[in-house]
Write an enzyme that holds these catalytic residues in place. Structure first.
Site, PDB file in Angstrom:
ATOM      1  N   MET A   1      -4.754  -3.728  -2.250  1.00  0.00           N
ATOM      2  CA  MET A   1      -6.071  -3.134  -2.038  1.00  0.00           C
ATOM      3  C   MET A   1      -7.114  -4.228  -1.880  1.00  0.00           C
ATOM      4  O   MET A   1      -7.022  -5.286  -2.489  1.00  0.00           O
ATOM      5  CB  MET A   1      -6.423  -2.253  -3.243  1.00  0.00           C
ATOM      6  CG  MET A   1      -7.746  -1.527  -3.129  1.00  0.00           C
ATOM      7  SD  MET A   1      -7.696  -0.197  -1.925  1.00  0.00           S
ATOM      8  CE  MET A   1      -9.283   0.586  -2.232  1.00  0.00           C
TER       9      MET A   1
ATOM     10  N   ASP B   1      -8.932  -9.539  -0.353  1.00  0.00           N
ATOM     11  CA  ASP B   1      -8.559 -10.897  -0.750  1.00  0.00           C
ATOM     12  C   ASP B   1      -7.457 -11.426   0.173  1.00  0.00           C
ATOM     13  O   ASP B   1      -6.434 -10.772   0.363  1.00  0.00           O
ATOM     14  CB  ASP B   1      -8.067 -10.914  -2.203  1.00  0.00           C
ATOM     15  CG  ASP B   1      -7.851 -12.325  -2.722  1.00  0.00           C
ATOM     16  OD1 ASP B   1      -8.533 -13.254  -2.252  1.00  0.00           O
ATOM     17  OD2 ASP B   1      -6.992 -12.501  -3.618  1.00  0.00           O
TER      18      ASP B   1
ATOM     19  N   HIS C   1      -1.422 -10.746  -7.406  1.00  0.00           N
ATOM     20  CA  HIS C   1      -2.406 -10.373  -8.417  1.00  0.00           C
ATOM     21  C   HIS C   1      -1.704  -9.741  -9.616  1.00  0.00           C
ATOM     22  O   HIS C   1      -1.126  -8.659  -9.500  1.00  0.00           O
ATOM     23  CB  HIS C   1      -3.412  -9.365  -7.853  1.00  0.00           C
ATOM     24  CG  HIS C   1      -4.245  -9.912  -6.751  1.00  0.00           C
ATOM     25  ND1 HIS C   1      -4.842  -9.095  -5.803  1.00  0.00           N
ATOM     26  CD2 HIS C   1      -4.604 -11.172  -6.422  1.00  0.00           C
ATOM     27  CE1 HIS C   1      -5.529  -9.841  -4.947  1.00  0.00           C
ATOM     28  NE2 HIS C   1      -5.395 -11.104  -5.304  1.00  0.00           N
TER      29      HIS C   1
ATOM     30  N   SER D   1      -0.789  -7.887  -3.560  1.00  0.00           N
ATOM     31  CA  SER D   1      -1.441  -7.256  -4.718  1.00  0.00           C
ATOM     32  C   SER D   1      -0.705  -5.960  -5.046  1.00  0.00           C
ATOM     33  O   SER D   1       0.494  -6.001  -5.304  1.00  0.00           O
ATOM     34  CB  SER D   1      -2.928  -7.016  -4.432  1.00  0.00           C
ATOM     35  OG  SER D   1      -3.605  -6.571  -5.593  1.00  0.00           O
ATOM     36  N   THR D   2      -1.393  -4.826  -5.017  1.00  0.00           N
ATOM     37  CA  THR D   2      -0.783  -3.560  -5.415  1.00  0.00           C
ATOM     38  C   THR D   2       0.486  -3.279  -4.615  1.00  0.00           C
ATOM     39  O   THR D   2       0.470  -3.268  -3.394  1.00  0.00           O
ATOM     40  CB  THR D   2      -1.778  -2.403  -5.206  1.00  0.00           C
ATOM     41  OG1 THR D   2      -3.042  -2.760  -5.765  1.00  0.00           O
ATOM     42  CG2 THR D   2      -1.271  -1.128  -5.857  1.00  0.00           C
TER      43      THR D   2
END
Length: 361
Positions: free
Chosen positions: A301, A304, A208, A182-183
């Site tokens: 973050m 997930d 993501h 993600s991030t």
């Protein structure tokens, strides 16, 4: 700080962010010059930055900001494929994430975008930026939960309880590698994939990001890497030397037909507040690949992928998590480690080699 040349977008973004009592928009600006004046008085924890603005474009301002006053920046763009290449350039220049401008009046989209915008901004508040400060642990509060947070149960049932390595699973020696990020993941994934040889095992990835952005991301990686990279389409076969990236706005599941693996791309609710969801991909791998899979969870973050990675491990897969020092945000890997889901904790620079080693065992 919200920087956007549209007054209505500034107003909407401010309202969405301040629905969370733990966030405050300290300033809004119509262009980078106005933003620079605000920055002389107060440096915010996060900046949301429009790409196309008068007087100075967002990318130029971002580069200047990263040199003079590194602050976590989230790029904010309209839903267009044409702008995706520019957003990738922004990520390379130091932006930590990207969000889509909320489409006011489209009720379903606005409801989902409210959650994603707040989650993304909070994740950015904890990000390590180049040359910048690192916020103190716990400085970003837990994300507000205005709606139920669904698990992968909303898309597919849990893996069967049969022992890992059962006969059905062992009829192929072909390995499949599943990665979730993600991030900070766009640049981290680039580093991993660039280090892989052309004959690497088949790889499926959930990163993501919004729809359209994933197609441009895959094209960029395809031009940089020895492996072939593309945005996944429903029914694509997982093959050696090929990487499939889940399309933004869709879940991607791993399926098996005989001795080969393929992907299913489908709609569905947000899972762990995301679509695509790492938990959905990992659970599907636990169900259909078992010990023939390698699971890797990287910077990001939230949580997930943590449950799904544990399910993969319990099904016999080899699993690993990116270490804290090399993660832009040590959220998803930390949660997976806390659940006992990761066999190994690996720095970013070593993930490619560890991946190849795990797949060859």
């Amino acid at each position: 700080m919200v920087i956007d040349d549209s007054a209505s977008v500034r107003q909407t973004m401010k309202a969405i962010l301040e629905e969370d009592p733990e966030m405050e928009v300290v300033a809004t600006a119509a262009d980078p010059f106005a933003a620079a004046r605000h920055l002389q008085e107060q440096v915010p924890d996060v900046i949301t930055l429009d790409v196309e603005m008068p007087r100075m474009d967002g990318i130029t301002f971002l580069r200047k900001l990263m040199q003079q006053c590194p602050v976590p920046v989230v790029m904010c763009s309209s839903l267009t494929e044409e702008g995706s290449e520019t957003l990738l350039e922004a990520m390379h220049a130091g932006a930590v994430d990207v969000i889509l401008k909320p489409r006011v009046g489209v009720a379903d989209h606005l409801s989902e975008s409210r959650l994603m915008i707040r989650d993304t901004v909070k994740a950015a508040a904890r990000a390590k930026v180049r040359g910048g400060r690192r916020p103190a642990p716990g400085s970003a509060p837990a994300t507000l939960n205005p709606q139920p947070k669904l698990t992968a149960d909303a898309v597919l049932p849990p893996p069967p309880t049969r022992p890992a390595g059962s006969k059905a699973m062992s009829r192929t020696t072909e390995m499949v590698v599943c990665i979730g990020a993600s991030t900070g993941g766009t640049e981290a994934l680039r580093e991993v994939l660039e280090a892989l040889p052309a004959n690497s095992p088949g790889i499926v990835i959930v990163q993501h990001m919004p729809e359209h952005f994933t197609r441009a991301f895959a094209r960029r990686l395809d031009g940089l890497c020895e492996v072939s990279v593309k945005e996944a389409e429903d029914g694509d076969t997982v093959m050696r030397g090929h990487v499939l990236i889940a399309p933004g706005g869709k879940h991607m599941l791993l399926e098996r037909q005989g001795a080969r693996y393929l992907v299913s791309v489908r709609d569905g609710p947000l899972v762990s507040r995301h679509r695509p969801s790492v938990d959905v991909l990992f659970r599907s791998a636990a169900r259909c690949a078992g010990a023939n899979a390698v699971g890797i969870i990287m910077t990001g973050m939230g949580d997930d992928g943590a449950r799904g990675l544990l399910e993969m491990k319990q099904a016999g897969a080899r699993t690993m998590a990116q270490d804290e020092a090399s993660s832009i945000v040590f959220g998803m890997p930390k949660e997976a480690i806390a659940r006992g889901a990761a066999d190994r904790i690996v720095p970013l620079g070593a993930i490619a080699q560890e991946l190849l080693h795990a797949a060859a065992r």
